[in-house]
Design an enzyme around this catalytic site. Structure first.
Site, PDB file in Angstrom:
ATOM      1  CE  LYS A  76     -17.143   6.469  35.999  1.00  0.00           C
ATOM      2  NZ  LYS A  76     -16.261   6.130  34.885  1.00  0.00           N
ATOM      3  CG  ASP A 112     -17.181   3.547  32.398  1.00  0.00           C
ATOM      4  OD1 ASP A 112     -17.552   4.330  31.506  1.00  0.00           O
ATOM      5  OD2 ASP A 112     -17.110   3.862  33.598  1.00  0.00           O
TER       6      ASP A 112
HETATM    7  N1  LIG Z   1     -13.371   6.981  26.904  1.00  0.00           N
HETATM    8  C1  LIG Z   1     -14.113   6.970  28.015  1.00  0.00           C
HETATM    9  O1  LIG Z   1     -15.325   6.774  27.988  1.00  0.00           O
HETATM   10  C2  LIG Z   1     -13.469   7.174  29.333  1.00  0.00           C
HETATM   11  C3  LIG Z   1     -12.183   7.648  29.370  1.00  0.00           C
HETATM   12  N2  LIG Z   1     -11.569   7.860  30.556  1.00  0.00           N
HETATM   13  C4  LIG Z   1     -10.192   8.374  30.515  1.00  0.00           C
HETATM   14  O2  LIG Z   1      -9.323   7.421  31.107  1.00  0.00           O
HETATM   15  C5  LIG Z   1      -8.226   8.082  31.728  1.00  0.00           C
HETATM   16  C6  LIG Z   1      -8.020   7.555  33.129  1.00  0.00           C
HETATM   17  O3  LIG Z   1      -9.166   7.890  33.910  1.00  0.00           O
HETATM   18  P1  LIG Z   1      -9.392   7.304  35.375  1.00  0.00           P
HETATM   19  O4  LIG Z   1      -9.097   5.862  35.413  1.00  0.00           O
HETATM   20  O5  LIG Z   1     -10.711   7.796  35.818  1.00  0.00           O
HETATM   21  O6  LIG Z   1      -8.220   8.061  36.183  1.00  0.00           O
HETATM   22  P2  LIG Z   1      -7.640   7.664  37.595  1.00  0.00           P
HETATM   23  O7  LIG Z   1      -6.963   8.877  38.117  1.00  0.00           O
HETATM   24  O8  LIG Z   1      -8.675   6.963  38.424  1.00  0.00           O
HETATM   25  O9  LIG Z   1      -6.514   6.549  37.262  1.00  0.00           O
HETATM   26  C7  LIG Z   1      -5.373   6.794  36.485  1.00  0.00           C
HETATM   27  C8  LIG Z   1      -4.261   5.891  36.980  1.00  0.00           C
HETATM   28  O10 LIG Z   1      -3.136   6.022  36.086  1.00  0.00           O
HETATM   29  C9  LIG Z   1      -1.944   5.952  36.863  1.00  0.00           C
HETATM   30  N3  LIG Z   1      -0.854   6.528  36.074  1.00  0.00           N
HETATM   31  C10 LIG Z   1      -0.647   7.827  35.749  1.00  0.00           C
HETATM   32  N4  LIG Z   1       0.435   7.939  34.950  1.00  0.00           N
HETATM   33  C11 LIG Z   1       0.923   6.693  34.753  1.00  0.00           C
HETATM   34  C12 LIG Z   1       2.001   6.157  33.995  1.00  0.00           C
HETATM   35  N5  LIG Z   1       2.787   6.929  33.252  1.00  0.00           N
HETATM   36  N6  LIG Z   1       2.198   4.818  34.025  1.00  0.00           N
HETATM   37  C13 LIG Z   1       1.400   4.023  34.756  1.00  0.00           C
HETATM   38  N7  LIG Z   1       0.336   4.466  35.491  1.00  0.00           N
HETATM   39  C14 LIG Z   1       0.114   5.783  35.479  1.00  0.00           C
HETATM   40  C15 LIG Z   1      -2.270   6.691  38.136  1.00  0.00           C
HETATM   41  O11 LIG Z   1      -1.407   6.310  39.174  1.00  0.00           O
HETATM   42  C16 LIG Z   1      -3.732   6.246  38.379  1.00  0.00           C
HETATM   43  O12 LIG Z   1      -3.815   5.106  39.206  1.00  0.00           O
HETATM   44  C17 LIG Z   1      -8.570   9.587  31.699  1.00  0.00           C
HETATM   45  O13 LIG Z   1      -7.837  10.179  30.667  1.00  0.00           O
HETATM   46  C18 LIG Z   1     -10.040   9.628  31.368  1.00  0.00           C
HETATM   47  O14 LIG Z   1     -10.392  10.759  30.617  1.00  0.00           O
HETATM   48  C19 LIG Z   1     -12.182   7.575  31.743  1.00  0.00           C
HETATM   49  C20 LIG Z   1     -13.462   7.073  31.769  1.00  0.00           C
HETATM   50  C21 LIG Z   1     -14.219   6.842  30.559  1.00  0.00           C
HETATM   51  O1  LIG Z   2     -16.516   8.163  33.021  1.00  0.00           O
HETATM   52  C1  LIG Z   2     -17.285   8.363  32.097  1.00  0.00           C
HETATM   53  C2  LIG Z   2     -17.123   9.500  31.189  1.00  0.00           C
HETATM   54  C3  LIG Z   2     -18.327  10.426  31.342  1.00  0.00           C
HETATM   55  O2  LIG Z   2     -18.318  11.015  32.626  1.00  0.00           O
HETATM   56  C4  LIG Z   2     -18.216  11.591  30.327  1.00  0.00           C
HETATM   57  O3  LIG Z   2     -18.129  12.705  30.778  1.00  0.00           O
HETATM   58  O4  LIG Z   2     -18.225  11.327  29.124  1.00  0.00           O
HETATM   59  C5  LIG Z   2     -19.643   9.690  31.151  1.00  0.00           C
HETATM   60  C6  LIG Z   2     -19.753   8.499  32.095  1.00  0.00           C
HETATM   61  O5  LIG Z   2     -20.923   7.757  31.795  1.00  0.00           O
HETATM   62  C7  LIG Z   2     -18.537   7.594  31.918  1.00  0.00           C
HETATM   63  O6  LIG Z   2     -18.605   6.542  32.836  1.00  0.00           O
END
Ligand SMILES: NC(=O)C1=CN([C@@H]2O[C@H](COP(=O)(O)OP(=O)(O)OC[C@H]3O[C@@H](n4cnc5c(N)ncnc54)[C@H](O)[C@@H]3O)[C@@H](O)[C@H]2O)C=CC1
Ligand SMILES: O=C1C[C@@](O)(C(=O)O)C[C@@H](O)[C@@H]1O
Length: 290
Positions: A76, A112
């Site tokens: 990203k 997002d």
């Molecule tokens: N619903 C959606 O469309 C999306 C959902 N997600 C979800 O969001 C979540 C995070 O994804 P990303 O930001 O890409 O991951 P990332 O790995 O970039 O960031 C996660 C952060 O959380 C921190 N962390 C971990 N445990 C912690 C705790 N107990 N307290 C405080 N900080 C803590 C880590 O140090 C890290 O900086 C994932 O579960 C992912 O599946 C991500 C993108 C889109």
């Molecule tokens: O990070 C995410 C989640 C995603 O990768 C998915 O697998 O649903 C789709 C992406 O567009 C979004 O930014």
């Protein structure tokens, strides 16, 4: 056979994207609107391609007739240097998840943030969002923090186990929202901060199928708080379930997943799918264990 103007060819580029539910969400929305639309995951892990090759993949995609891509972890930010134009929001967040190819040019967007904003408005209507505690300052955290501040949050406290990461994120957010109070906090401050905020947002991976558990000690959570999660696998995380049992208003991660898909679909096709229909489809897929 059809030209790029008559049908859509879309891909999702990232690590471990084979099981993603974004491709079926787009394809179903296209079916509903009578569009010819194919959406394929392009998994860097499976293809043994480095994330640093994102620019070449985009170029190849353009030559092969793709209309657009979603781009996810770990590309990203890497993708920013390979675009001809970037929407103001994506530029401010420093991350792009949607790239459309228009007249041979690559245009980047971030759905997002916009998707989370819409989910927040639809799933937590009327909830007070002046003061919020956010856990996680990673990729998702950057987008949702931006969305909260853009939709009127005045005080945002962000906790991350990685001190450098949260400090950097807070500095970036302060540049974009100088009028707001954006503060990096430690896990030890969580109980006290919960006493001060209207709602709690989880943007850590804690609660996912392969990272089960709660991202914080919920002893200080009260029914007056709203609780939102970014995680949608499972859609009912331990945090969402615990908050619901306490009587809190909740927003599961399905809202963000649907929001980012709906906004990307609209950018790609010019047609806005019915959000409730896409959410129904997502829940159906999750129910089937897909
Ligand atoms: N619903 C959606 O469309 C999306 C959902 N997600 C979800 O969001 C979540 C995070 O994804 P990303 O930001 O890409 O991951 P990332 O790995 O970039 O960031 C996660 C952060 O959380 C921190 N962390 C971990 N445990 C912690 C705790 N107990 N307290 C405080 N900080 C803590 C880590 O140090 C890290 O900086 C994932 O579960 C992912 O599946 C991500 C993108 C889109
Ligand atoms: O990070 C995410 C989640 C995603 O990768 C998915 O697998 O649903 C789709 C992406 O567009 C979004 O930014």
């Amino acid at each position: 056979m059809s030209t790029r103007a008559e049908s859509y060819l879309v891909g999702l580029i990232g690590d471990g994207v084979m099981p993603s539910l974004t491709p079926p969400m787009h394809e179903r929305a296209a079916e509903v609107h009578g569009l010819r639309y194919l959406y394929r995951p392009i998994d860097l892990t499976e293809l043994e391609l480095p994330a640093s090759g994102i620019g070449e993949l985009l170029q190849a995609g353009a030559k092969l007739g793709f209309n657009a891509f979603n781009v996810t972890h770990p590309c990203k930010q890497l993708v920013l240097g390979h675009l001809d134009d970037i929407s103001p929001t994506a530029r401010a967040i420093g991350a792009v998840n949607t790239v459309v190819i228009q007249d041979g040019k690559f245009i980047g967007h971030n759905t997002d943030a916009s998707g989370f904003s819409r989910g927040l408005a639809e799933g937590l209507p009327g909830a007070r969002k002046k003061k919020v505690l956010q856990l996680g300052a990673g990729g998702a955290g950057a987008a949702v923090a931006y969305a909260l501040l853009a939709s009127g949050t005045e005080q945002l406290h962000i906790v991350d186990l990685d001190e450098d990461r949260v400090n950097h994120r807070v500095q970036e957010l302060r540049k974009n929202f100088p009028q707001a109070l954006v503060h990096a906090a430690t896990p030890a401050q969580v109980p006290q901060l919960l006493g001060e905020v209207d709602g709690l947002l989880n943007a850590t991976p804690i609660g996912m199928h392969h990272h089960p558990g709660l991202p914080l000690d919920i002893a200080a959570l009260e029914s007056r708080h709203w609780v939102a999660d970014c995680i949608y696998r499972p859609v009912d995380t331990e945090l969402i379930v615990a908050a619901r049992n306490l009587g809190c208003q909740v927003l599961d991660g399905g809202y963000m997943a649907v929001g980012q898909a709906v906004d990307a679909f609209e950018i790609i096709t010019g047609i806005r799918p019915e959000t409730q229909q896409v959410r129904g489809h997502l829940l159906e897929l999750l129910e089937k264990g897909l």
